[in-house]
Design an enzyme around this catalytic site. Structure first.
Site, mmCIF file in Angstrom:
data_model
loop_
_atom_site.group_PDB
_atom_site.id
_atom_site.type_symbol
_atom_site.label_atom_id
_atom_site.label_comp_id
_atom_site.label_asym_id
_atom_site.label_seq_id
_atom_site.Cartn_x
_atom_site.Cartn_y
_atom_site.Cartn_z
ATOM 1 N N HIS A 5 0.842 -1.209 0.000
ATOM 2 C CA HIS A 5 0.000 0.000 0.000
ATOM 3 C C HIS A 5 0.874 1.254 0.000
ATOM 4 C CE1 HIS A 5 -4.054 -1.748 1.600
ATOM 5 N NE2 HIS A 5 -3.614 -2.358 0.529
ATOM 6 N N TYR A 41 3.619 6.669 10.271
ATOM 7 C CA TYR A 41 2.771 5.527 9.908
ATOM 8 C C TYR A 41 3.587 4.435 9.217
ATOM 9 C CZ TYR A 41 -1.646 3.253 9.072
ATOM 10 O OH TYR A 41 -2.680 2.363 9.109
ATOM 11 N N PRO A 77 -4.344 -0.060 18.829
ATOM 12 C CA PRO A 77 -4.026 -0.500 17.455
ATOM 13 C C PRO A 77 -4.188 0.574 16.380
ATOM 14 C CG PRO A 77 -6.092 -1.475 18.218
ATOM 15 C CD PRO A 77 -5.504 -0.752 19.376
#
Ligand SMILES: Cc1cc2nc3c(=O)[nH]c(=O)nc-3n(C[C@H](O)[C@H](O)[C@H](O)COP(=O)(O)OP(=O)(O)OC[C@H]3O[C@@H](n4cnc5c(N)ncnc54)[C@H](O)[C@@H]3O)c2cc1C
Length: 391
Positions: free
Chosen positions: A72, A384, A292
């Site tokens: 991704h 991220y 999470p």
């Protein structure tokens, strides 16, 4: 039995440590309280940072990951019914790989079996002894009776509820904790994902996440109160709730189906310091927990293990203990940055029951700022995809 390193716990941290050490010729045993089937039935993380993929390559277990994993290059954040794409590749030149924790665990179990390294599943009453002295030992029971392993080092890879952290003498450990006032209700289903990339949604009914394990298996989450039980959520109620939180396009395109797993996970931030006590090292969830939202739990477990494996390999190859001496400090630097990011993402994307109108406006302003500011997006993307690993 005598080994160089006794590993408690056969989750991703314990299995990966065993694999990296085995490839360097270091003898280990893994003691796990559950059966292999039980370990493989736990549905958890699914997003791997590049550093995690690199470490799995180093361990020789990345072939299937490269074949089946989905790469991704960005993620979508949805607020007030509109989606905004954060383009990692464009902003920081990196991507992430979608490949389930269950599959990582499967690959590591197969690799351990192939090299014939010992693992004891369904080991009962595991206990650790004398790790502050020079003869560390691990005791456990099986159907066949009581056993003792003597070793040079013990690796505590036994998760948040494990025995190793709890065996550290009171006062030698400082813990930091925040428990969030909601959980994540997750559903796994054999349906195609609603979108090619992940969608994180901040909605007035609560947070929702659309993620996946493959192009035919989806994982969806909705924020729910901690008082709710899985039995309160028949599939139909879950799909209706999810649809009500998504933007119009995703809501129209969502394909629902029977759940093949459904569970509620509480959200918690937790760090225990330090990560070393004499000959005992803690790694992964045994030492820290993140909510999470930042997809950091599994990735942090892997970075701890990488530092620990490299420290042990240097020690056994040349007697150099400097990496082991710095293990706790190096891991904690990374852990706290991941704690910050996971806490920030959680604060940004969830509805907190005690947040007043001013707090909600601040959250909206923070999201508006993020969508307008390339600098803020770059910071999100950097965190991220994962901060670089030290050598
Ligand atoms: C419900 C849930 C959902 C999650 N979802 C995500 C997510 O979406 N994204 C993400 O990044 N992270 C997620 N995580 C976090 C991620 O799964 C963990 O960070 C990761 O599993 C850590 O790996 P570990 O090997 O350190 O610990 P674990 O996976 O917990 O493994 C520890 C092992 O030790 C064993 N053990 C425990 N006690 C003993 C004992 N006394 N003796 C012997 N063995 C013992 C356990 O059975 C287990 O097999 C989730 C965690 C949970 C609990």
């Amino acid at each position: 039995m005598r080994v160089q390193v006794a590993i408690v716990g056969a989750g991703p941290a314990g299995l990966l440590l065993g694999q990296l050490l085995a490839r360097a010729g270091i003898e280990t045993v893994i003691l796990e309280q559950r059966s292999p089937e039980y370990v493989l039935s736990r549905i958890r993380a699914g997003l791997l940072e590049q550093g995690t993929v690199d470490t799995l390559e180093e361990a020789g277990v990345a072939q299937r990951l490269h074949k089946e994993g989905l790469v991704h290059h960005g993620v979508e954040l949805c607020f007030a019914g509109e989606r905004h794409r954060i383009d990692y590749q464009g902003l920081v030149g990196k991507s992430v790989t979608i490949y389930g924790q269950t599959e990582v665990t499967h690959d590591l179990m197969d690799a351990r079996k192939a090299i014939g390294a010992p693992s004891v599943y369904e080991a009962e009453s595991v206990s650790v002894h004398d790790f502050d002295g020079n003869s560390p030992r691990v005791r456990y029971r099986t159907d066949g009776g009581a056993h003792e392993v003597t070793c040079d080092f013990i690796a505590g890879c036994d998760g948040f509820h494990g025995v190793t952290r709890q065996s550290v003498p009171a006062g030698a450990l400082k813990t930091y904790e925040r428990v969030y006032p909601f959980g994540w209700l997750g559903v796994l289903s054999d349906t195609p994902p609603v979108s090619e990339e992940l969608i994180y949604t901040n909605h007035e009914r609560g947070f929702a996440l659309c993620t996946m394990r493959s192009m035919t298996r989806s994982r969806y989450y909705v924020q729910c109160p901690l008082t709710e039980k899985v039995e309160d959520w028949p599939d139909e109620r879950f799909w209706d709730e999810l649809r009500s939180r998504l933007d119009a396009k995703a809501s129209a395109e969502l394909i629902s189906g029977p759940s093949i797993e459904k569970s509620i996970a509480p959200l918690r931030s937790f760090v225990a310091e330090p990560l070393r006590f004499g000959h005992l090292f803690l790694a992964g969830d045994a030492a820290h927990i993140v909510p999470p939202t930042g997809a950091k739990g599994l990735n942090l477990a892997v970075s701890d293990v990488r530092y620990l494996a490299h420290g042990l390999i240097a020690y056994y190859r040349s007697g150099d203990s400097s990496r082991l001496d710095r293990y706790s400090e190096r891991c904690l630097r990374r852990i706290w940055l991941a704690e910050r990011f996971s806490w920030w993402m959680t604060s940004l994307m969830h509805r907190f029951p005690d947040t007043d109108a001013f707090g909600r406006r601040m959250q909206a302003a923070e999201l508006t700022y993020l969508f307008r500011s390339p600098t803020a997006q770059k910071s999100l993307a950097e965190n991220y995809v994962g901060l670089p690993l030290e050598d």
